[in-house]
Design an enzyme around this catalytic site. Structure first.
Site, PDB file in Angstrom:
ATOM      1  N   GLU B 131       0.820  -1.209   0.000  1.00  0.00           N
ATOM      2  CA  GLU B 131       0.000   0.000   0.000  1.00  0.00           C
ATOM      3  C   GLU B 131       0.856   1.262   0.000  1.00  0.00           C
ATOM      4  OE1 GLU B 131      -2.681  -0.832  -1.077  1.00  0.00           O
ATOM      5  OE2 GLU B 131      -4.202  -0.432   0.446  1.00  0.00           O
ATOM      6  N   THR B 184      -6.632   8.823  -5.799  1.00  0.00           N
ATOM      7  CA  THR B 184      -6.670   8.645  -4.345  1.00  0.00           C
ATOM      8  C   THR B 184      -6.027   9.833  -3.632  1.00  0.00           C
ATOM      9  OG1 THR B 184      -6.545   6.263  -4.648  1.00  0.00           O
ATOM     10  CG2 THR B 184      -6.044   7.099  -2.461  1.00  0.00           C
TER      11      THR B 184
END
Lengths: 309, 309
Positions: B131, B184
């Protein structure tokens, strides 16, 4: 039955991470209210024992009085005559939900006296009217747990949504009330109106952890979640020796320790009564080290709410 | 065994009220990773199917690659040679945890291939490294549920404290991915750094309600708690027809509906598969009314996490 006496429990609002949404009830202390039916219509406070003359005797300005009056109005029984005696068995303005306990005891008592026309959960709005008189806003995080027992979440006020958390966790609560005064309105006034997103996220994580910890039950998770990064850092300034008393609680085995309601009382949760008592003694000692006397109470979490005695 | 293929589920992070702390996994969609042991030491991405050439092929820059590399380093097996094939079976940059699913599938696969030297929960930090490469921060609200299955709370990052919520609630998830792009990092950038205390309290109430609703289970409470007053009002601006699609979901019987992760995908939860499918069709129709095509997925909440296939 023309007379009834009811006990309603003291409560710890906020419970570290759950500012304004979370509260629980304890077995001790609490308040008692005696109601006696009278021929003369209307609600009268005929005596208050244990308040040193500090609480209003006028029913419409007294938390128990206004709760009973609002209830009687709702069920169309303003014709009823009631003499009310309050037995205050806990310190006033202490952050232990004293006004809530009186209001709950009063409204629960009159509902029982009349053969329970309303289910217990429906009594909440009347007890909240007592809080409006006492604190300026009709909050539910003390009256909720005092009325329902156990741990309670006030999810929402509009509409009112109060949830009792089912838990098999066996927890003992230590309450220590240092003999100093903190005004509830002042305690609210010093709070900031804005919270950092970071602290909001941390607090939400602890709220989620505390509910999950209680419902599982998982005592380690309860302990890790009893952390308040928003309110305690501000309000604890109003309580001398707060940090020392809290550290003493944790050092003596408490799962967590924070301010009860808006203070100045502090609460700690422990897994057994011996630890809870040791924690209380250590906290009292911390206050005493700077010359502040205090009262300590140790009891289990109250599961029942009010009871007829 | 010198080869293994693993499926890891897509995930919905945030789940309305639980920004950065809450996520759940779904049975469909998800990603698959195939690992084959090779004589040549090191981790190589030999093929990526379904990404239209958009993902990095260099192992150290690929979410699955870096997760596997970090894991091998930790267990002192950098001598191992691994050929990795990614089968991307969900849209990229969709808010469905695509990078998390690949990282989880990769690290789960290598751990199984080596005879499970680490318990599954210990794989989390390696998947989080994936991530970090994909999103710039090692968040856990997608990899947590993808790895553990079910509903997960990230209570804290320091130390890392990820809690799986035990629930018997039977819930179906509708995911609708409109064919638009939301970055994002942009989605995070538009958020305000400060939250009003009032909204913080409302959100905490919903977080508590959602956990209690899941654990009881109480579907009405789940529904009442699936409300986000902090993030959704800001981020939904980036999704055309968000309000209409959400209303369509609620009108068709969904318990709740909000943004999945940082969007643009939306999720809805329903009590049965028929409702979940009807909700999906209605949401797609809302997007289509302004010319936006979309993909819809309906499945149960995933309880298992990754699986060998």
């Amino acid at each position: 039955m023309d007379s009834i006496r009811v006990f309603a429990p003291a409560t710890v609002a906020n419970v570290a991470c759950g500012f304004d949404i979370f509260g629980f009830a304890v077995d001790n202390p609490g308040d008692q209210v005696t109601l006696t039916i009278s021929d003369e219509p209307g609600v009268r406070i005929t005596d208050i024992i244990g308040d040193e003359g500090r609480l209003p005797r006028e029913a419409a300005r007294n938390t128990a009085g206004i709760a009973i009056q609002t209830y009687l109005k709702q069920i169309n029984r303003t014709d009823l005559g009631l003499d009310v005696v309050l037995h205050k068995q806990m310190p006033l303005g202490s952050g232990l939900g004293s006004s809530a306990a009186s209001a709950v005891a009063g409204v629960y008592a009159v509902n029982e006296l009349l053969g329970r026309p309303l289910p217990v959960i429906k009594l909440l709005p009347f007890a909240m009217e007592g809080e409006r008189i006492a604190c300026g806003s009709a909050h539910a995080d003390n009256v909720g747990p005092s009325l329902l027992g156990g741990f309670v979440v006030v999810r929402s006020y509009s509409p009112l949504d109060v949830i009792k958390i089912e838990t098999s966790a066996k927890l003992y609560c230590t309450l220590v009330h240092p003999d100093i005064e903190v005004n509830t309105k002042d305690a609210r006034f010093i709070l900031k109106n804005e919270v950092s997103l970071k602290n909001t996220i941390t607090q939400m994580g602890n709220v989620a952890g505390l509910i999950a910890g209680l419902m599982t039950p998982d005592y380690d998770l309860i302990s890790r979640s009893l952390v308040d990064v928003i309110i305690e850092p501000v309000r604890s300034i109003l309580i001398p020796e707060f940090n020392e008393a809290k550290q003493a609680a944790l050092d003596n085995g408490a799962l967590g320790c924070s301010i009860s309601g808006s203070g100045p009382s502090m609460f700690a949760l422990s897994r057994n009564v011996q630890t809870a008592e040791q924690v209380g003694a250590a906290m009292q000692q911390a206050f005493l080290s700077v010359g502040i006397t205090s009262e300590a109470y140790v009891s289990q979490i109250n599961r029942q709410g009010p009871k007829v005695i």
